[in-house]
Design a protein around this motif. Structure first.
Motif, PDB file in Angstrom:
ATOM      1  N   UNK A 100       0.843  -1.192   0.000  1.00  0.00           N
ATOM      2  CA  UNK A 100       0.000   0.000   0.000  1.00  0.00           C
ATOM      3  C   UNK A 100       0.875   1.238   0.000  1.00  0.00           C
ATOM      4  N   UNK A 101       0.280   2.342  -0.492  1.00  0.00           N
ATOM      5  CA  UNK A 101       0.948   3.629  -0.444  1.00  0.00           C
ATOM      6  C   UNK A 101       0.707   4.293   0.905  1.00  0.00           C
ATOM      7  N   UNK A 102       1.633   5.169   1.283  1.00  0.00           N
ATOM      8  CA  UNK A 102       1.497   5.872   2.546  1.00  0.00           C
ATOM      9  C   UNK A 102       0.222   6.697   2.561  1.00  0.00           C
ATOM     10  N   UNK A 103      -0.043   7.410   1.489  1.00  0.00           N
ATOM     11  CA  UNK A 103      -1.204   8.290   1.450  1.00  0.00           C
ATOM     12  C   UNK A 103      -2.516   7.522   1.516  1.00  0.00           C
ATOM     13  N   UNK A 104      -2.499   6.232   1.201  1.00  0.00           N
ATOM     14  CA  UNK A 104      -3.725   5.442   1.264  1.00  0.00           C
ATOM     15  C   UNK A 104      -4.075   5.023   2.687  1.00  0.00           C
ATOM     16  N   UNK A 105      -3.080   4.926   3.543  1.00  0.00           N
ATOM     17  CA  UNK A 105      -3.315   4.423   4.901  1.00  0.00           C
ATOM     18  C   UNK A 105      -3.046   5.474   5.972  1.00  0.00           C
ATOM     19  N   UNK A 106      -2.555   6.639   5.569  1.00  0.00           N
ATOM     20  CA  UNK A 106      -2.309   7.713   6.526  1.00  0.00           C
ATOM     21  C   UNK A 106      -3.605   8.493   6.718  1.00  0.00           C
ATOM     22  N   UNK A 107      -4.225   8.348   7.878  1.00  0.00           N
ATOM     23  CA  UNK A 107      -5.569   8.871   8.109  1.00  0.00           C
ATOM     24  C   UNK A 107      -5.541  10.165   8.916  1.00  0.00           C
ATOM     25  N   UNK A 108      -6.306  11.170   8.461  1.00  0.00           N
ATOM     26  CA  UNK A 108      -6.451  12.382   9.279  1.00  0.00           C
ATOM     27  C   UNK A 108      -7.355  12.084  10.475  1.00  0.00           C
ATOM     28  N   UNK A 109      -7.164  12.838  11.541  1.00  0.00           N
ATOM     29  CA  UNK A 109      -7.964  12.564  12.740  1.00  0.00           C
ATOM     30  C   UNK A 109      -8.321  13.845  13.455  1.00  0.00           C
ATOM     31  N   UNK A 110      -9.581  13.945  13.854  1.00  0.00           N
ATOM     32  CA  UNK A 110     -10.036  14.997  14.751  1.00  0.00           C
ATOM     33  C   UNK A 110     -10.069  16.396  14.185  1.00  0.00           C
ATOM     34  N   UNK A 111     -10.196  16.567  12.857  1.00  0.00           N
ATOM     35  CA  UNK A 111     -10.223  17.906  12.266  1.00  0.00           C
ATOM     36  C   UNK A 111      -9.032  18.750  12.703  1.00  0.00           C
ATOM     37  N   UNK A 112      -7.926  18.077  12.891  1.00  0.00           N
ATOM     38  CA  UNK A 112      -6.674  18.742  13.255  1.00  0.00           C
ATOM     39  C   UNK A 112      -5.635  18.410  12.196  1.00  0.00           C
ATOM     40  N   UNK A 113      -4.474  19.024  12.362  1.00  0.00           N
ATOM     41  CA  UNK A 113      -3.359  18.693  11.475  1.00  0.00           C
ATOM     42  C   UNK A 113      -2.624  17.482  12.034  1.00  0.00           C
ATOM     43  N   UNK A 114      -3.401  16.452  12.335  1.00  0.00           N
ATOM     44  CA  UNK A 114      -2.862  15.219  12.899  1.00  0.00           C
ATOM     45  C   UNK A 114      -3.204  14.065  11.970  1.00  0.00           C
TER      46      UNK A 114
END
Length: 498
Positions: A325-339
């Motif tokens: 998998x690609x990083x961007x496919x599994x890197x999830x944003x969380x909590x309406x933050x820059x996290x």
């Protein structure tokens, strides 16, 4: 140890000290109550010379002779030759040796007086025995000290003070016994407290950490009895003192001068020291301050990040490392933050090999270029080597140390494991710090102002005490990253699936 250490020991073990003191008092009271009261009476006998009473010189010689005999007469009081007549006269049901145990005889210095002291449960009998002993001693001395062929002894003994029955017993001395019992119990309690402290090898204070490493203490997280119910305390209750402690940790972390970027492995010596909750809350605190944060779950044995954050964790780091998998496919944003969160994914059979691979190093390098801070939640150091292997390719390791749980030997072993692989220790975070009691000394300062001047971040659709947000779909992850990064294609190119 310093005075403050002894004060802390006494505060911590006050209950033990109180119990032993009360036990000492009870033992002394019990001893005093079970003893037979003894009454004391004393008679005094005067020793004088009967020879040479004419001149001053003869009187002087007679006095000197009498004094020279005093020691002999004092010892003679407790001999059967003096005791037996008294036993017969008073009809005592004891022998001479048994009677001698209750009799004391002495003579004041430079005097010709003999004091005969008797103790007995009956005050009248004590007085009678003392008087009889005085009379028996006088008769015995006159008999054995009279030279052959003479009618009288050169020494005469006269009873100058008769013994009288005492009104109060002299033994047991209840006040003295109680005082000694209290002192003995107090001494035993303090001894137990100090011994427990000396034998206790658990980390209790920053000083225990400072003795093992010169790395800075960058945070102290207070104990929260409800930590399991609300692991994301900074999200659930931003005004909580524990939340303020994580914001203090965030501030201290930003001031760390580390070579090679800001990628940190957060680990501990043993499990259940709070390293995962520390990582999560620190990541949220950093994101709230405007930092772009990547949180990577590198615990490929017992991952907790996805569970705590309420996101889908079936696919994640392991899929990226094996090229599925690609990083961007599994890197999830969380909590309406820059996290952004990279879950652990499926548990592999070879975690250490994956974390120590060149692809893992390349991933961390790529993340460090795209984010301000990269935090890796790693397994504890003593059970497995994953964290030590991973810390070699990061800026440093942050050690979570649970106060009152982690021993100094465990912490030393964990630090040695990092030193063996040449890893850096960025700092130490004390977790589960008591807010009450003796061990709270030195930690509580400032915690009373946890909500001072703090405003809850405006998070759309999420209240200050809301639960973790619902899981995000991976389909939106790439779009979110792309919206935040103008150069997301270049980011993906750094880790093309093989």
């Amino acid at each position: 140890m310093e005075l403050s250490d002894y004060i802390r020991i006494l505060r911590k073990s006050w209950l033990v000290i109180v119990v032993t003191t009360l036990l000492g008092l009870a033992a002394a009271a019990g001893y005093s109550l079970t003893r037979t009261p003894l009454y004391e009476s004393q008679s005094v006998v005067f020793v004088q010379s009967q020879a040479g009473t004419g001149t001053v010189s003869e009187l002087q010689q007679g006095s000197t002779f009498a004094q020279s005999r005093i020691t002999t007469y004092v010892s003679l009081v407790r001999e059967p030759v003096v005791m037996n007549p008294v036993i017969t006269e008073l009809g005592l049901n004891v022998n001479a040796d048994e009677l001698a145990e209750s009799v004391k005889s002495s003579s004041p210095l430079n005097s010709t007086l003999i004091q005969i002291t008797v103790q007995d449960p009956d005050p009248v009998m004590a007085a009678d025995i003392a008087n009889s002993l005085g009379a028996s001693l006088a008769a015995t001395v006159e008999r054995i000290d009279t030279p052959a062929g003479q009618e009288q002894s050169a020494i005469k003994l006269t009873r100058v003070r008769d013994a009288v029955a005492a009104y109060a017993p002299v033994s047991p001395n209840v006040p003295l016994n109680l005082a000694l019992g209290v002192l003995l119990g107090l001494a035993v309690g303090i001894g137990i407290a100090v011994l427990r402290s000396v034998l206790d090898t658990r980390v209790r204070s920053p000083r225990d950490v400072e003795q093992l490493t010169d790395r800075p203490l960058i945070g102290a997280i207070p104990l929260d009895p409800k930590a399991k119910e609300r692991p994301l305390i900074i999200q659930a209750d931003p005004l909580n003192p524990r939340s303020e402690a994580f914001r203090s940790l965030r501030t201290n972390l930003q001031f760390l001068e580390m070579d090679g970027g800001h990628t940190f492995v957060i680990t501990s010596s043993i499990p259940t020291e709070g390293k995962s909750t520390t990582t999560l809350n620190l990541a949220i605190a950093l994101a709230d301050s405007g930092k772009r944060v990547a949180l990577v779950d590198t615990d490929l044995r017992k991952p907790k990040v996805a569970e705590y954050l309420g996101i889908e964790g079936g696919t994640g780091l392991t899929d990226v490392l094996i090229g599925r998998a690609k990083v961007s496919d599994v890197l999830l944003p969380w909590g309406n933050r820059s996290l952004y969160v990279l879950p652990a994914g499926k548990i592999p059979p070879n975690p250490s090999e994956l974390l120590g691979s060149a692809r893992m190093k390349k991933l961390l390098e790529a993340l460090s270029k795209e984010f301000d801070i990269v935090l890796c939640d790693a397994p504890p150091l003593l059970p497995v080597t994953d964290a030590a292997v991973l810390s070699r390719v990061t800026s440093g390791a942050i050690m979570a140390v649970a106060v009152g749980k982690t021993t100094t030997h465990q912490l030393e072993g964990a630090l040695d494991a990092l030193e063996t692989v040449g890893a850096k220790v960025a700092g130490v975070v004390l977790t589960m710090v008591p807010t009450k009691g003796a061990d709270a000394y030195g930690y509580g300062y400032g915690y009373g102002y946890g909500g001072y001047g703090y405003k809850t971040p405006a998070v759309k659709g999420v209240a200050a005490k809301a639960k973790a947000p619902a899981p995000k779909r991976r389909a939106t992850a790439k779009a979110s990253v792309s919206a935040a990064d103008a150069d997301s294609d270049a980011f993906d190119d750094l880790l093309k699936p093989s």
